[in-house]
Motif scaffolding. Structure first.
Motif, PDB file in Angstrom:
ATOM      1  N   LYS A  15       0.849 -13.419  -3.742  1.00 39.27           N
ATOM      2  CA  LYS A  15       0.415 -12.263  -2.568  1.00 39.27           C
ATOM      3  C   LYS A  15       0.706 -13.037  -1.388  1.00 39.27           C
ATOM      4  O   LYS A  15       1.138 -14.400  -1.486  1.00 39.27           O
ATOM      5  CB  LYS A  15      -0.766 -11.984  -2.349  1.00 39.27           C
ATOM      6  CG  LYS A  15      -0.713 -11.286  -4.147  1.00 39.27           C
ATOM      7  CD  LYS A  15      -1.874 -10.778  -4.569  1.00 39.27           C
ATOM      8  CE  LYS A  15      -2.130  -9.703  -5.560  1.00 39.27           C
ATOM      9  NZ  LYS A  15      -4.063  -9.293  -5.914  1.00 39.27           N
ATOM     10  N   PHE A  16       1.086 -12.215  -0.256  1.00 42.49           N
ATOM     11  CA  PHE A  16       1.562 -13.059   0.549  1.00 42.49           C
ATOM     12  C   PHE A  16      -0.100 -12.355   1.950  1.00 42.49           C
ATOM     13  O   PHE A  16      -0.190 -11.059   2.221  1.00 42.49           O
ATOM     14  CB  PHE A  16       2.547 -12.325   1.447  1.00 42.49           C
ATOM     15  CG  PHE A  16       2.350 -12.629   3.115  1.00 42.49           C
ATOM     16  CD1 PHE A  16       2.949 -13.972   3.376  1.00 42.49           C
ATOM     17  CD2 PHE A  16       2.437 -12.040   4.348  1.00 42.49           C
ATOM     18  CE1 PHE A  16       2.553 -14.645   4.706  1.00 42.49           C
ATOM     19  CE2 PHE A  16       2.027 -12.663   5.472  1.00 42.49           C
ATOM     20  CZ  PHE A  16       2.681 -13.543   5.918  1.00 42.49           C
ATOM     21  N   SER A  17      -1.037 -13.269   2.432  1.00 41.14           N
ATOM     22  CA  SER A  17      -2.233 -12.942   3.232  1.00 41.14           C
ATOM     23  C   SER A  17      -3.188 -11.733   1.867  1.00 41.14           C
ATOM     24  O   SER A  17      -3.239 -10.250   2.938  1.00 41.14           O
ATOM     25  CB  SER A  17      -2.095 -12.931   4.124  1.00 41.14           C
ATOM     26  OG  SER A  17      -1.395 -13.202   5.093  1.00 41.14           O
ATOM     27  N   GLY A  18      -3.461 -11.815   0.963  1.00 41.60           N
ATOM     28  CA  GLY A  18      -3.359 -11.522  -0.024  1.00 41.60           C
ATOM     29  C   GLY A  18      -2.805 -10.046  -0.704  1.00 41.60           C
ATOM     30  O   GLY A  18      -3.130  -8.722  -1.354  1.00 41.60           O
ATOM     31  N   ASN A  19      -1.767  -9.890   0.138  1.00 40.96           N
ATOM     32  CA  ASN A  19      -1.266  -8.764  -0.544  1.00 40.96           C
ATOM     33  C   ASN A  19       0.041  -8.671  -1.101  1.00 40.96           C
ATOM     34  O   ASN A  19       0.936 -10.082  -1.286  1.00 40.96           O
ATOM     35  CB  ASN A  19      -0.538  -7.736   1.202  1.00 40.96           C
ATOM     36  CG  ASN A  19      -1.839  -7.240   1.772  1.00 40.96           C
ATOM     37  OD1 ASN A  19      -2.562  -6.738   1.560  1.00 40.96           O
ATOM     38  ND2 ASN A  19      -1.865  -7.797   2.964  1.00 40.96           N
ATOM     39  N   SER A  20      -0.149  -7.669  -1.689  1.00 32.01           N
ATOM     40  CA  SER A  20       1.810  -7.111  -2.949  1.00 32.01           C
ATOM     41  C   SER A  20       2.646  -6.165  -2.371  1.00 32.01           C
ATOM     42  O   SER A  20       1.478  -5.074  -1.784  1.00 32.01           O
ATOM     43  CB  SER A  20       0.825  -7.819  -3.720  1.00 32.01           C
ATOM     44  OG  SER A  20       1.806  -6.751  -4.929  1.00 32.01           O
ATOM     45  N   VAL A  21       3.570  -6.133  -2.926  1.00 26.62           N
ATOM     46  CA  VAL A  21       4.242  -5.131  -2.569  1.00 26.62           C
ATOM     47  C   VAL A  21       4.449  -3.797  -3.703  1.00 26.62           C
ATOM     48  O   VAL A  21       4.256  -2.750  -3.332  1.00 26.62           O
ATOM     49  CB  VAL A  21       5.655  -5.186  -2.377  1.00 26.62           C
ATOM     50  CG1 VAL A  21       6.241  -6.215  -0.786  1.00 26.62           C
ATOM     51  CG2 VAL A  21       6.122  -5.429  -3.861  1.00 26.62           C
ATOM     52  N   LEU A  22       3.268  -3.854  -4.667  1.00 26.11           N
ATOM     53  CA  LEU A  22       2.816  -3.397  -5.310  1.00 26.11           C
ATOM     54  C   LEU A  22       2.124  -2.753  -5.264  1.00 26.11           C
ATOM     55  O   LEU A  22       1.178  -2.946  -4.224  1.00 26.11           O
ATOM     56  CB  LEU A  22       2.289  -4.000  -7.116  1.00 26.11           C
ATOM     57  CG  LEU A  22       3.370  -5.103  -7.502  1.00 26.11           C
ATOM     58  CD1 LEU A  22       3.138  -6.206  -8.807  1.00 26.11           C
ATOM     59  CD2 LEU A  22       4.684  -4.494  -7.567  1.00 26.11           C
ATOM     60  N   ARG A  23       1.800  -1.498  -5.443  1.00 25.75           N
ATOM     61  CA  ARG A  23       1.510  -0.465  -5.072  1.00 25.75           C
ATOM     62  C   ARG A  23       0.695   0.788  -6.200  1.00 25.75           C
ATOM     63  O   ARG A  23       1.146   1.070  -7.054  1.00 25.75           O
ATOM     64  CB  ARG A  23       1.630   0.835  -4.596  1.00 25.75           C
ATOM     65  CG  ARG A  23       1.632  -0.070  -3.187  1.00 25.75           C
ATOM     66  CD  ARG A  23       0.830   0.013  -2.469  1.00 25.75           C
ATOM     67  NE  ARG A  23       1.020  -0.971  -0.693  1.00 25.75           N
ATOM     68  CZ  ARG A  23       1.467  -1.715  -1.081  1.00 25.75           C
ATOM     69  NH1 ARG A  23       0.640  -2.901  -1.890  1.00 25.75           N
ATOM     70  NH2 ARG A  23       1.160  -2.862   0.274  1.00 25.75           N
ATOM     71  N   GLY A  24      -0.869   0.877  -6.769  1.00 25.14           N
ATOM     72  CA  GLY A  24      -0.736   1.860  -7.443  1.00 25.14           C
ATOM     73  C   GLY A  24      -0.905   0.950  -8.500  1.00 25.14           C
ATOM     74  O   GLY A  24      -1.712   0.352  -9.025  1.00 25.14           O
ATOM     75  N   GLU A  25      -0.784   1.510  -9.662  1.00 33.05           N
ATOM     76  CA  GLU A  25      -0.819   1.138 -11.341  1.00 33.05           C
ATOM     77  C   GLU A  25       1.030   0.204 -11.289  1.00 33.05           C
ATOM     78  O   GLU A  25       0.898   0.506 -12.687  1.00 33.05           O
ATOM     79  CB  GLU A  25      -0.556   1.814 -12.201  1.00 33.05           C
ATOM     80  CG  GLU A  25      -2.094   3.289 -11.739  1.00 33.05           C
ATOM     81  CD  GLU A  25      -3.277   2.631 -12.347  1.00 33.05           C
ATOM     82  OE1 GLU A  25      -3.079   1.421 -13.125  1.00 33.05           O
ATOM     83  OE2 GLU A  25      -4.361   2.355 -12.042  1.00 33.05           O
TER      84      GLU A  25
END
Length: 110
Positions: free
Chosen positions: A85-95
């Motif tokens: 993750k970058f700054s707590g974010n991922s490119v993955l969404r939803g399921e």
């Protein structure tokens, strides 16, 4: 500048000091403008080596002078941590579940 005009510029001045590094227009942007311009150059008889220079090689030479852009950065296959993750974010969404396997499902948009 539209791609027809860009083709004429390359025909007239050659490929030595020219590169396309954007959509090659001032109006509504087309993200495929560079490959479309390359295709038009090929169709209009511009040598493949000249097309490679104006769509890739010359930009790499110019931007690579800083030392921050190197061709091997994208030519060398690297292991990617799909859980990172970058700054707590991922490119993955939803399921979506991270997987390193590539299959037809990866290109389908649901």
């Amino acid at each position: 500048m539209g791609n027809e005009r860009m083709v004429e510029v390359v025909k007239q001045y050659g490929s030595k000091n020219i590169f396309i590094n954007s959509a090659a227009d001032w109006g509504i942007s087309d993200p495929l403008a560079v490959p479309k311009t390359a295709a038009l150059m090929q169709k209009r008889g511009i040598d493949k080596n000249d097309i490679e220079k104006v769509t890739y090689g010359n930009a790499l030479a110019a931007f690579g002078r800083s030392g921050q852009m190197k061709e091997e950065d994208w030519e060398t296959e690297k292991e990617i941590d799909l859980n990172a993750k970058f700054s707590g974010n991922s490119v993955l969404r939803g399921e979506q579940i991270p997987t390193s396997q590539s299959n037809e499902e990866d290109i389908l948009i649901k």
